[in-house]
Design a protein around this motif. Structure first.
Motif, PDB file in Angstrom:
ATOM      1  N   THR A   8     -96.627  21.933 -42.809  1.00 38.45           N
ATOM      2  CA  THR A   8     -95.212  22.240 -42.589  1.00 38.45           C
ATOM      3  C   THR A   8     -94.643  21.452 -41.408  1.00 38.45           C
ATOM      4  OG1 THR A   8     -95.901  24.189 -41.362  1.00 38.45           O
ATOM      5  CG2 THR A   8     -95.130  24.547 -43.608  1.00 38.45           C
ATOM      6  N   GLU A   9     -95.495  21.055 -40.481  1.00 37.27           N
ATOM      7  CA  GLU A   9     -95.044  20.263 -39.339  1.00 37.27           C
ATOM      8  C   GLU A   9     -94.372  18.959 -39.790  1.00 37.27           C
ATOM      9  OE1 GLU A   9     -98.139  20.043 -36.389  1.00 37.27           O
ATOM     10  OE2 GLU A   9     -96.946  18.705 -35.130  1.00 37.27           O
ATOM     11  N   SER A  12     -90.561  19.180 -40.115  1.00 35.86           N
ATOM     12  CA  SER A  12     -89.796  19.696 -38.972  1.00 35.86           C
ATOM     13  C   SER A  12     -88.520  18.925 -38.696  1.00 35.86           C
ATOM     14  CB  SER A  12     -90.669  19.641 -37.721  1.00 35.86           C
ATOM     15  OG  SER A  12     -90.932  18.270 -37.377  1.00 35.86           O
ATOM     16  N   GLY A  13     -88.501  17.649 -39.077  1.00 37.89           N
ATOM     17  CA  GLY A  13     -87.381  16.796 -38.664  1.00 37.89           C
ATOM     18  C   GLY A  13     -87.625  16.196 -37.284  1.00 37.89           C
ATOM     19  N   GLY A  14     -88.728  16.549 -36.662  1.00 32.14           N
ATOM     20  CA  GLY A  14     -89.029  16.051 -35.323  1.00 32.14           C
ATOM     21  C   GLY A  14     -90.097  14.967 -35.338  1.00 32.14           C
ATOM     22  N   ALA A  15     -91.000  15.053 -34.378  1.00 31.73           N
ATOM     23  CA  ALA A  15     -91.975  13.988 -34.169  1.00 31.73           C
ATOM     24  C   ALA A  15     -92.895  13.767 -35.371  1.00 31.73           C
ATOM     25  CB  ALA A  15     -92.815  14.314 -32.931  1.00 31.73           C
ATOM     26  N   THR A  17     -92.359  14.443 -38.569  1.00 30.63           N
ATOM     27  CA  THR A  17     -91.614  13.835 -39.679  1.00 30.63           C
ATOM     28  C   THR A  17     -91.435  12.343 -39.421  1.00 30.63           C
ATOM     29  OG1 THR A  17     -90.409  15.919 -39.900  1.00 30.63           O
ATOM     30  CG2 THR A  17     -89.542  14.038 -41.118  1.00 30.63           C
ATOM     31  N   THR A 128     -87.262  13.202 -46.472  1.00 30.88           N
ATOM     32  CA  THR A 128     -88.531  13.894 -46.688  1.00 30.88           C
ATOM     33  C   THR A 128     -88.405  15.358 -46.308  1.00 30.88           C
ATOM     34  OG1 THR A 128     -89.672  11.864 -46.091  1.00 30.88           O
ATOM     35  CG2 THR A 128     -90.991  13.850 -46.153  1.00 30.88           C
TER      36      THR A 128
END
Lengths: 330, 330
Positions: A8-9, A12-15, A17, A128
Motif C-alpha cells: 500500500t505504501e 501513497s503519492g509520496g516517496a 510512489t 499509479t
C-alpha cells in the motif's frame, strides 16, 4: 525500487510512489514529454483528433503470445486506427494490487514500451494507484490519434461492399482459455497493433468505408452492431471464415463457435467490390495480415441482419453475444 | 437494464454490456460524439494539446461532499488546468466489480455528468469491464485540453515568487477518513473543478509561473517536488496556512499534519510578488477560492528545500510524504 512486492505504501503519492514511477515506468517509457513529470503533458496537436479509452483486466497477466502490457497498447492503438486516425499518444493508468511482484510489473512495462515503439506511439502521461488484492493489476490506456479528414465508420458502409477479415479467428480467446484451463496447446494470442495494414489501406487508392477490430463478443457481435448502425444486411459464408485447424479442433473440443470468440489483432474492413482485390493484396502484404480473406458481402436486403450461409447450405441469422462470454479475456 | 446488480455478464462485450452502456452511460453522458458508438471519437483538435490520466479507487464510493464520480472528473480536469490548458474532452474507463448495485452506478454516472457540465468538458469515449469482487468500482479518466501557448510549470518558478494557496487544507482527507472510521463530523470533501479560478488567472494580466493541485501526499509533497524541479527554496509560515478550526481539531485528535493531507479542490500557484495581490483577488472572487491566502515565498537559497517557520519560531525542512499515507483516498 528495492522492494520485490507491491504494498500500500506504493500508492501513497509520496516517496514510495515516486520511487516506483522512477524505477519502472519512467525508465521503460523514457521520453522527454513524460520526463517533465508535470500534472499533464503538453504535446503537438492536430485540427481533428481521434480519442479512445480501454481498460484491461485480462487474467492471467501473461499468456502465450502476449501479456496484459502488450494487450493494453494494441487494444487502444487499434481502436484509433479503426477510424482511420494515425495513433500518436497513449496515457496509461495502472491499478496495482498489493502482492504484485515488482519483477512482473517490470516485464509488463517493458512489453508496453516495446509494443508502443512497434506501433509508433508515445506514452505521454501515467498514473499509479494501489488497492488491496491478490497480486494482480489492471491497466487503462487512453489513446489520441490524428484524424485524417476521412469519414470512416459503420454509417459509411454501402450495399455492394465486400467484407474482408484480416486473418484467422479465435486465437486470442483460445490462448487465454487454454492458460486458464491448463490445456496443453501451442495456440498463441494474435494480440498485435494493426498499424501497418491500416496505413497501407489509408495511403492507397482503396476507398475504406469502415473498419472494426474484433475483440470481446467476436466477429458476430461487431458485424451485428455494424449491420444495425448501417441499416444494411451482411451475408457471410461459414466455409469462407479463416480458422486454423488447431483453433477449429480446440473449438470442437469445447463446443465454442469461432464467430463469437475474441481476437486482439484482427479487423473486419468494408470496401467497395471494385477495391476488394487491391485491399486484400495490401492487407496480406502487411504485418499480421497474411491470412486475410473476403468473408462476406453487404446488401440492402433486411436492415440490420447478419446472415450466415452454413457449411451444409442452410442460412441462420446471427445476433450479438448473449450471456457471459469468457470473463476477463482482455 | 432490468438487473439490479452487476454480474460477469455485463463484461461480456455482448448484449448485456450494450444494455449497460445504453441504459446508464449513454443516457447520463448524452452527447452527439459519444452517441456514434464507434471505436474512437473524432473531435476538433488544437495546435497544442494537454493530455493527462488518473485512476480513482477511493473507498468509500460515496462520502460527505462528493463521490468517486465527481472525484474522477475533478481530478483530471484539474490536472489539465494546472498546465494552463482549457479542459475539453474526457474519456472514462469503468472497472466494475460483480455485486455493484446498478442504482449506485447510476448515481455515480449522474454525478460525473453534472461535474463534467460544471467543468465544461465533454465525455467523448468510454469503456466498461467487469471483474469478480465485492461490489466496488474503479474509474479511470483521461483528459485532453487545448494548451494556450504559455509555459506553465515548476521550471518557470522564479526567486521572488509568492506562493498562493487557493483555500483551506485537508478537507478531502478528513472527510474520507471520517467515513472510514465512522467518526461523526460534518467536514465535507473539497472535491471541485478549479476551472473558474484558473480561467480568471489565465485571462488576466497576472503572470502565472506554476500551478499544482494538491492531492495524495498533501501540500508538503507537491511543494517539495516543485522545489526540487525548480532548484529553488520555498519558505512557508505554519501560522499562515489556512485550515478550518474543525479540520484543525480533527488533526489534533488523530495526530495528523495538514501539510500532508490530501485535498481534491485546492491548488498552489506561484506568481511574481508584483502580481500577488491581483492573483489573490481573482482567486478569492472565483468559485471554491474564497479562503485563498499567500502561504509562502520563493528564494534562491538552498536548492530544492522547503522550509517551514513553525508557530513557535523554529524552522524545519519538510520532505515528501514517507510511508503509507491514507490508502485509497482518491
Amino acid at each position: 525500487m528495492e522492494q520485490t512486492v507491491i504494498t500500500t505504501e506504493h500508492g501513497s503519492g509520496g516517496a514510495a510512489t515516486a520511487a516506483l514511477i522512477d524505477g519502472i515506468f519512467a525508465k521503460a517509457f523514457d521520453n522527454p514529454v513524460l520526463a517533465q513529470m508535470e500534472d499533464s503533458a503538453v504535446v503537438p496537436g492536430a485540427g481533428e483528433i481521434a480519442v479512445t479509452t480501454d481498460s484491461f483486466v485480462v487474467d492471467p497477466l501473461f499468456f502465450n503470445g502476449g501479456d496484459i502490457g502488450r494487450l493494453s497498447v494494441c487494444g487502444t492503438v487499434n481502436d484509433l486506427l479503426m477510424r482511420g486516425a494515425v495513433p500518436k499518444y497513449l496515457t496509461c493508468g495502472f491499478i496495482l494490487e498489493t502482492g504484485l511482484l515488482v519483477e512482473e510489473l517490470k516485464c509488463i512495462a517493458a512489453s508496453m514500451a516495446a509494443t508502443a515503439k512497434e506501433a509508433g506511439v508515445t506514452i505521454v502521461a501515467g498514473d499509479t494507484k494501489v488497492v488491496e488484492g491478490g497480486g494482480g493489476l489492471y491497466i487503462n490506456t487512453a489513446g489520441i490519434g490524428f484524424a485524417q479528414g476521412r469519414e470512416i465508420g459503420a454509417r459509411q458502409i454501402q450495399p455492394g461492399d465486400v467484407i474482408i477479415l484480416s486473418g484467422n479467428l479465435g486465437e486470442h480467446h483460445a490462448a487465454i482459455l487454454s492458460e486458464r484451463l491448463s490445456i496443453d496447446t501451442d495456440i498463441a494470442s494474435d494480440c498485435a497493433p494493426l498499424v501497418e495494414m491500416v496505413r497501407a489501406l489509408m495511403t492507397s487508392d482503396v476507398t475504406v468505408h469502415a473498419m472494426r477490430d474484433i475483440t470481446r463478443g467476436g466477429l458476430a457481435t461487431i458485424l451485428k452492431e455494424m449491420a444495425e448502425t448501417s441499416g444494411l444486411t451482411f451475408e457471410l459464408k461459414e466455409s469462407g471464415l479463416p480458422v486454423t485447424p488447431k483453433v477449429r479442433d480446440f473449438c470442437g473440443l469445447l463446443g465454442l463457435d469461432p464467430l463469437y470468440m475474441g481476437n486482439e489483432g484482427k479487423m473486419a474492413v468494408m470496401v467497395p467490390e471494385s477495391d476488394a482485390d487491391e485491399a486484400l493484396r495490401l492487407i496480406r502484404a502487411s504485418a499480421y495480415g497474411a491470412h486475410a480473406a473476403v468473408v462476406g458481402r453487404v446488401s440492402a436486403g433486411e436492415p440490420g441482419q447478419v446472415v450466415v450461409e452454413t457449411a451444409v447450405g442452410g442460412r441462420r441469422n446471427i445476433d450479438v453475444l448473449r450471456g457471459e462470454g469468457l470473463p476477463r479475456i482482455c
